[in-house]
Design a protein around this motif. Structure first.
Motif, PDB file in Angstrom:
ATOM      1  N   GLU A  93       2.223 -13.077  16.250  1.00  0.00           N
ATOM      2  CA  GLU A  93       1.120 -13.998  15.985  1.00  0.00           C
ATOM      3  C   GLU A  93       0.382 -13.647  14.704  1.00  0.00           C
ATOM      4  N   ILE A  94       0.630 -12.475  14.154  1.00  0.00           N
ATOM      5  CA  ILE A  94       0.016 -12.112  12.882  1.00  0.00           C
ATOM      6  C   ILE A  94       0.804 -12.784  11.764  1.00  0.00           C
ATOM      7  N   PRO A  95       0.150 -13.547  10.890  1.00  0.00           N
ATOM      8  CA  PRO A  95       0.863 -14.187   9.781  1.00  0.00           C
ATOM      9  C   PRO A  95       1.594 -13.155   8.930  1.00  0.00           C
ATOM     10  N   GLY A  96       2.859 -13.419   8.628  1.00  0.00           N
ATOM     11  CA  GLY A  96       3.623 -12.502   7.787  1.00  0.00           C
ATOM     12  C   GLY A  96       4.027 -11.233   8.485  1.00  0.00           C
ATOM     13  N   ALA A  97       4.056 -11.218   9.825  1.00  0.00           N
ATOM     14  CA  ALA A  97       4.329  -9.984  10.564  1.00  0.00           C
ATOM     15  C   ALA A  97       5.685  -9.380  10.210  1.00  0.00           C
ATOM     16  N   PHE A  98       6.711 -10.230  10.058  1.00  0.00           N
ATOM     17  CA  PHE A  98       8.042  -9.704   9.738  1.00  0.00           C
ATOM     18  C   PHE A  98       8.054  -9.072   8.358  1.00  0.00           C
ATOM     19  N   ARG A  99       7.436  -9.717   7.384  1.00  0.00           N
ATOM     20  CA  ARG A  99       7.407  -9.161   6.031  1.00  0.00           C
ATOM     21  C   ARG A  99       6.610  -7.866   5.984  1.00  0.00           C
ATOM     22  N   ARG A 174     -13.474  -4.895   3.680  1.00  0.00           N
ATOM     23  CA  ARG A 174     -14.530  -4.191   4.412  1.00  0.00           C
ATOM     24  C   ARG A 174     -14.736  -4.779   5.802  1.00  0.00           C
ATOM     25  N   ALA A 175     -14.540  -6.079   5.919  1.00  0.00           N
ATOM     26  CA  ALA A 175     -14.763  -6.741   7.205  1.00  0.00           C
ATOM     27  C   ALA A 175     -13.765  -6.294   8.268  1.00  0.00           C
ATOM     28  N   ILE A 176     -12.561  -5.952   7.838  1.00  0.00           N
ATOM     29  CA  ILE A 176     -11.542  -5.559   8.824  1.00  0.00           C
ATOM     30  C   ILE A 176     -11.168  -4.079   8.744  1.00  0.00           C
ATOM     31  N   ALA A 177     -11.863  -3.325   7.878  1.00  0.00           N
ATOM     32  CA  ALA A 177     -11.502  -1.918   7.669  1.00  0.00           C
ATOM     33  C   ALA A 177     -11.477  -1.130   8.974  1.00  0.00           C
ATOM     34  N   ARG A 178     -12.496  -1.331   9.808  1.00  0.00           N
ATOM     35  CA  ARG A 178     -12.581  -0.586  11.074  1.00  0.00           C
ATOM     36  C   ARG A 178     -11.422  -0.952  11.995  1.00  0.00           C
ATOM     37  N   HIS A 179     -11.023  -2.201  11.972  1.00  0.00           N
ATOM     38  CA  HIS A 179      -9.960  -2.667  12.861  1.00  0.00           C
ATOM     39  C   HIS A 179      -8.590  -2.198  12.376  1.00  0.00           C
ATOM     40  N   VAL A 180      -8.416  -2.156  11.054  1.00  0.00           N
ATOM     41  CA  VAL A 180      -7.170  -1.620  10.496  1.00  0.00           C
ATOM     42  C   VAL A 180      -7.054  -0.139  10.828  1.00  0.00           C
ATOM     43  N   ALA A 244      -2.323  -1.703   4.960  1.00  0.00           N
ATOM     44  CA  ALA A 244      -2.696  -2.139   3.614  1.00  0.00           C
ATOM     45  C   ALA A 244      -2.288  -3.588   3.354  1.00  0.00           C
ATOM     46  N   LEU A 245      -1.191  -4.023   3.972  1.00  0.00           N
ATOM     47  CA  LEU A 245      -0.686  -5.374   3.723  1.00  0.00           C
ATOM     48  C   LEU A 245      -1.305  -6.427   4.634  1.00  0.00           C
ATOM     49  N   VAL A 246      -1.873  -5.991   5.735  1.00  0.00           N
ATOM     50  CA  VAL A 246      -2.417  -6.928   6.710  1.00  0.00           C
ATOM     51  C   VAL A 246      -3.460  -7.847   6.085  1.00  0.00           C
ATOM     52  N   GLU A 247      -4.308  -7.306   5.246  1.00  0.00           N
ATOM     53  CA  GLU A 247      -5.371  -8.115   4.638  1.00  0.00           C
ATOM     54  C   GLU A 247      -4.796  -9.280   3.848  1.00  0.00           C
ATOM     55  N   ARG A 248      -3.697  -9.055   3.141  1.00  0.00           N
ATOM     56  CA  ARG A 248      -3.095 -10.094   2.306  1.00  0.00           C
ATOM     57  C   ARG A 248      -2.667 -11.297   3.133  1.00  0.00           C
ATOM     58  N   TYR A 249      -2.192 -11.034   4.348  1.00  0.00           N
ATOM     59  CA  TYR A 249      -1.690 -12.121   5.177  1.00  0.00           C
ATOM     60  C   TYR A 249      -2.720 -12.627   6.188  1.00  0.00           C
ATOM     61  N   ALA A 250      -3.725 -11.815   6.485  1.00  0.00           N
ATOM     62  CA  ALA A 250      -4.703 -12.207   7.502  1.00  0.00           C
ATOM     63  C   ALA A 250      -5.767 -13.153   6.964  1.00  0.00           C
ATOM     64  N   PHE A 251      -5.919 -13.194   5.627  1.00  0.00           N
ATOM     65  CA  PHE A 251      -6.964 -14.031   5.038  1.00  0.00           C
ATOM     66  C   PHE A 251      -6.378 -15.041   4.061  1.00  0.00           C
ATOM     67  N   THR A 252      -7.052 -16.166   3.938  1.00  0.00           N
ATOM     68  CA  THR A 252      -6.658 -17.171   2.944  1.00  0.00           C
ATOM     69  C   THR A 252      -7.198 -16.759   1.578  1.00  0.00           C
TER      70      THR A 252
END
Length: 264
Positions: A93-99, A174-180, A244-252
């Motif tokens: 369900e995470i966008p770009g999870a395979f990449r 910064r908004a997702i740093a704690r969750h990452v 590090a890559l999650v932010e790129r795909y989690a946000f528009t």
């Protein structure tokens, strides 16, 4: 008398041992079914799939022993892509999870395999590269899967909080740093616990096998630690890369949190 590799005494003995192990596994699956936990299908398929895959891999390695060592690179790359697909299926369900998973596994496991082969810790032979490489890749896969799975749970649980933080002008990182951070920490818990218990709570199979085959116990212990350190490094690099890559795909591009129900 039949003289065929298929009837080799060692192989026949191995089949007997496989049968005994399958009986034990079947008992566990049966108990799960009786208790109505609805896990018997997943577990049963995993056991059957694992048996078929490991037997196929043994056959492939047997064939590869007669080919140039460069062929092992293609086998390991195939393992990496397979591992990325499995990791993605746990966090699809995470966008770009395979990449993301592919990058994490290729970087994490790839760097460790290349460096440790260069220094001689892994012999540049198919017999060594494929089995040891598979352990490293598998742990990179586990770390990527756990990191993505935990991150997905974190975002879904705290979506409103994250979106409110973004509305205040806080950057996405910064908004997702704690969750990452929580995702990376969760991904490394199994590996860290294994390192803590190494030689105290358990003696890993590689060390046990080396001792049983006649290697010096001290050297077996040294090499086992090297392998565990490689696994730790691969898992750490893989989970950090995924984080590090999650932010790129989690946000528009407009810094808005994407829906986690799109394409992966």
């Amino acid at each position: 008398m039949i003289d065929s590799p298929l009837f080799d005494p060692a192989l026949m003995r191995g089949l007997e041992q496989v049968a005994a192990a399958l009986v034990l596994a079947a008992v566990v699956v049966g108990i799960v079914s009786l208790r109505g936990l609805a896990l018997e299908r997943e577990w049963g398929l995993a056991i059957g799939r694992g048996f078929v895959q490991i037997m196929l891999m043994g056959s492939v390695i047997a064939l590869l022993l007669s080919v140039p060592v460069a062929a092992s690179a293609f086998v390991i790359l195939g393992m990496m892509l397979g591992g990325a697909w499995i990791a993605h299926s746990r966090a699809g369900e995470i966008p770009g999870a395979f990449r993301i998973a592919t990058a994490g596994i290729v970087l994490g496991a790839g760097v460790v395999i290349v460096v440790m082969t260069a220094v001689g810790a892994i012999e540049a032979r198919v017999r060594d590269l494929v089995p040891v490489g598979s352990m490293i890749v598998a742990n990179g896969m586990k770390a990527s899967s756990l990191a993505l799975d935990r991150f997905g749970d974190e975002v879904e649980t705290h979506r409103e909080e994250i979106e409110a933080t973004l509305a205040l002008g806080v950057t996405p990182s910064r908004a997702i740093a704690r969750h990452v951070e929580r995702g990376v920490r969760a991904a490394l818990i199994p590996t860290v616990d294994s390192m803590r218990s190494l030689g105290w709570v358990w003696i890993p199979g590689l060390m046990t096998g080396m001792i049983l085959s006649g290697e010096d116990p001290i050297y077996a212990a040294e090499y086992q630690f090297v392998v565990m350190a490689m696994i730790f490094a691969a898992a750490g690099l893989a989970s950090l890369t995924c984080g590090a890559l999650v932010e790129r795909y989690a946000f528009t591009d407009a810094h808005q949190l994407r829906s986690f129900h799109g394409e992966s």
